[in-house]
Write a protein that holds these residues in place. Structure first.
Motif, short mmCIF file in Angstrom:
data_model
loop_
_atom_site.label_atom_id
_atom_site.label_comp_id
_atom_site.label_asym_id
_atom_site.label_seq_id
_atom_site.Cartn_x
_atom_site.Cartn_y
_atom_site.Cartn_z
N ASP A 307 7.30 -5.03 12.63
CA ASP A 307 8.00 -4.12 12.00
C ASP A 307 7.60 -2.48 12.36
N ALA A 308 8.20 -1.72 13.16
CA ALA A 308 7.79 -0.52 13.51
C ALA A 308 8.40 0.78 12.60
N ARG A 309 8.88 0.18 11.60
CA ARG A 309 9.84 1.35 10.99
C ARG A 309 8.95 2.20 10.22
N SER A 310 9.33 3.58 10.16
CA SER A 310 8.47 4.70 9.74
C SER A 310 8.25 4.39 7.99
N ARG A 311 7.38 5.24 7.34
CA ARG A 311 7.31 5.09 6.08
C ARG A 311 8.25 5.67 5.45
N ILE A 312 9.15 6.54 5.90
CA ILE A 312 10.14 6.92 5.21
C ILE A 312 11.39 5.84 5.07
N GLU A 313 11.44 5.20 6.14
CA GLU A 313 12.32 4.16 6.28
C GLU A 313 11.87 3.09 5.20
N ILE A 314 10.67 2.69 5.17
CA ILE A 314 10.22 1.72 4.16
C ILE A 314 10.35 1.93 2.59
N GLU A 315 10.23 3.34 2.45
CA GLU A 315 10.34 3.84 1.18
C GLU A 315 11.96 4.05 0.69
N TRP A 316 12.88 4.37 1.70
CA TRP A 316 14.06 4.11 1.43
C TRP A 316 14.69 2.77 1.14
N ASP A 317 14.03 1.70 1.93
CA ASP A 317 14.44 0.29 1.62
C ASP A 317 13.94 -0.13 0.16
N LEU A 318 12.79 0.50 -0.26
CA LEU A 318 12.24 0.22 -1.69
C LEU A 318 13.25 0.75 -2.71
N ALA A 363 -0.71 -7.08 -8.83
CA ALA A 363 0.74 -7.35 -8.54
C ALA A 363 0.86 -8.00 -7.41
N PRO A 364 1.38 -9.12 -7.20
CA PRO A 364 1.70 -10.01 -6.14
C PRO A 364 2.92 -9.35 -5.30
N THR A 365 3.93 -8.63 -6.18
CA THR A 365 4.78 -8.03 -5.58
C THR A 365 5.01 -6.51 -6.01
N LEU A 366 5.43 -5.72 -5.33
CA LEU A 366 5.80 -4.34 -5.56
C LEU A 366 7.33 -3.74 -5.24
N ASP A 367 8.00 -3.70 -6.22
CA ASP A 367 9.43 -3.16 -5.97
C ASP A 367 9.34 -1.45 -6.11
N GLY A 368 10.46 -1.08 -6.06
CA GLY A 368 10.59 0.31 -5.83
C GLY A 368 10.04 1.15 -7.07
N ALA A 369 10.33 0.83 -8.08
CA ALA A 369 9.84 1.42 -9.37
C ALA A 369 8.45 1.43 -9.61
N ALA A 370 7.77 0.05 -9.22
CA ALA A 370 6.12 0.00 -9.25
C ALA A 370 5.63 0.88 -8.03
N TYR A 371 6.44 1.04 -7.02
CA TYR A 371 5.57 1.75 -5.84
C TYR A 371 5.86 3.30 -6.07
N ALA A 381 -2.27 3.62 0.56
CA ALA A 381 -3.09 2.70 0.64
C ALA A 381 -1.89 1.45 0.82
N VAL A 382 -0.99 1.41 0.23
CA VAL A 382 0.06 0.24 0.10
C VAL A 382 0.60 0.19 1.44
N TYR A 383 0.98 1.49 2.06
CA TYR A 383 1.54 1.67 3.36
C TYR A 383 0.45 1.16 4.59
N ASP A 384 -0.67 1.50 4.37
CA ASP A 384 -1.48 1.10 5.29
C ASP A 384 -1.67 -0.38 5.28
N LEU A 385 -1.76 -1.12 3.98
CA LEU A 385 -2.00 -2.38 3.88
C LEU A 385 -0.54 -3.36 4.60
N GLY A 389 0.05 -5.89 7.49
CA GLY A 389 0.23 -7.18 7.75
C GLY A 389 0.13 -7.75 6.34
N HIS A 390 -0.70 -6.92 5.18
CA HIS A 390 -0.91 -7.50 4.12
C HIS A 390 0.04 -7.56 2.81
N TYR A 391 1.29 -6.77 3.24
CA TYR A 391 2.55 -7.05 2.56
C TYR A 391 3.87 -7.32 3.66
N HIS A 392 4.74 -7.84 3.21
CA HIS A 392 5.95 -7.86 3.91
C HIS A 392 7.00 -7.48 3.08
#
Length: 401
Positions: A307-318, A363-371, A381-385, A389-392
């Protein structure tokens, strides 16, 4: 009046609110690493979330750690094979005297992993894995002893457990088998466990489990690195961080009485050279241990995804309902460091505020609110992880929660 350890009961009744049959503080004070304990109905009405067929299927996977132990009663001979196995092998095993064991089932099955919060009276980083075993009638792995704490939860069927709770049990091993079985085993207690019953064993207690009928047993094992493992890894870490500067020196050298002798003064200088590697810095020691323990005895590891999406795309998905799921092989822990904290994830370290480190580790999972609740450094840190591959990222319709 406080009772002596010998006066404490070795069998208690559990309940849905007290799986240990007592407050956790009492268990840790009186039993943890001190005395075995059988808890009847630790998990009342327990129903195994997996079936023997599921375990056999997992044992056929290339990346699962599995063993098959067969016992020839006539010759008292033991045979051990390691997986992966072929599906067609299992029907030919017969209906007696064999056991299939699969490690790390909590990494493969979310329902098995959901049992672990019941053990949160222990530091999570102390828990190694949930091993699941299926035993045909009469199946066993022989009388043996473990060097770590274990909770043995009966999940299906019935297993007879015998233990030697004596003060000085014989601990010599047989030399005629490839597994470490005891030469002599003198049980002091003998029980049959039904689904929901749980047996706690401290390190060093000889025990022998035999299936009364086809049964599943869950073993929640602890992580107990040997001192030599700790020392070896610590010295390696120090050596990697230390340049070649400190060396053996002898500016106070006196004329040798015997040119071939290693005298006491030389040994004092050797000790001084080794002291250069030793550290009294608690931060350096804590940083090493956090990295070490989140990697220790890990049978698998996360790999970066495609997944090569940018951070802004990941945060939008959340924000749209996607959820970050931690990779099952990624262990996390945290510790306080200065005014903040250090989060450890699979050997990596991240400097974070305490609130963030605590939240991410738990937290084994992080939703948009937790993020969104995390600080900038926490989200970094979460984005680096995630990139490692430490999150999907899971779409809302695919999220099992």
């Amino acid at each position: 009046m406080a009772r002596s350890r010998a006066q404490l009961p070795i069998e208690v009744e559990g309940s849905a609110t007290q799986p240990l049959g007592m407050p956790a503080a009492d268990f840790l004070r009186d039993y943890w690493q001190k005395k075995p304990l059988l808890i009847r109905n630790a998990f009342p009405g327990f129903v195994s979330p997996i079936e023997p067929e599921d375990l056999a299927g997992l044992a056929c996977e290339d990346t699962a750690l599995s063993r098959l132990i067969q016992h020839d009663r006539g010759r008292d001979a033991w045979k051990v094979r390691h997986g992966p196995f072929r599906e067609e092998e299992f029907p030919g095993l017969g209906d007696r005297d064999w056991t299939l064991l699969v490690q790390d089932v909590d990494k493969w099955d979310a329902d098995i992993a959901a049992l672990l919060p019941k053990f949160d009276f222990l530091p999570r980083w102390r828990i190694d894995d949930v091993m699941v075993s299926f035993a045909a009638t009469g199946g066993s792995v022989g009388a043996h002893v473990d060097q770590y704490d274990v909770f043995l939860l009966q999940a299906q069927g019935h297993r007879r457990w015998q233990i030697d709770a004596g003060d000085a049990p014989p601990l010599h091993f047989r030399k005629d088998v490839e597994i470490k079985l005891l030469q002599r085993f003198n049980p002091t207690h003998d029980w049959i466990l039904a689904p929901g019953d749980m047996l706690y064993l401290p390190p060093g207690v000889p025990h022998h489990g035999i299936a009364e009928d086809p049964c599943l047993t869950y073993s929640v094992g602890m992580r107990a690195p040997a001192a030599v493992e700790l020392l070896g890894d610590f010295v390696d870490a120090l050596a990697a961080e230390t340049d070649d500067g400190p060396r053996y020196v002898d500016p106070d050298l006196a004329p040798a009485k015997d040119a071939h002798e290693i005298d006491g003064a030389a040994m004092q200088r050797v000790a001084a050279a080794l002291d250069a590697l030793r550290t009294d810095d608690p931060e350096r020691l804590g940083d090493w241990f956090g990295r070490f323990i989140t990697l220790y005895r890990s049978a698998g590891q996360a790999m970066p995804g495609d997944d090569a999406r940018s951070r802004i795309e990941i945060e939008w998905d959340l924000q749209q309902g996607h959820v970050l799921h931690r990779h099952p092989w990624t262990r996390m822990a945290w510790r306080r460091a200065g005014r903040g904290a250090r989060l450890y994830a699979a050997g990596q370290a991240h400097a974070l505020p305490v609130r963030d480190a605590r939240a991410i580790a738990a937290a084994p999972t992080l939703d948009g609110a937790a993020y969104a609740q995390l600080s900038d450094s926490g989200r970094d840190a979460v984005y680096d992880l995630l990139q490692g591959g430490h999150y999907h990222l899971v779409e809302p319709e695919d999220d099992p929660q």
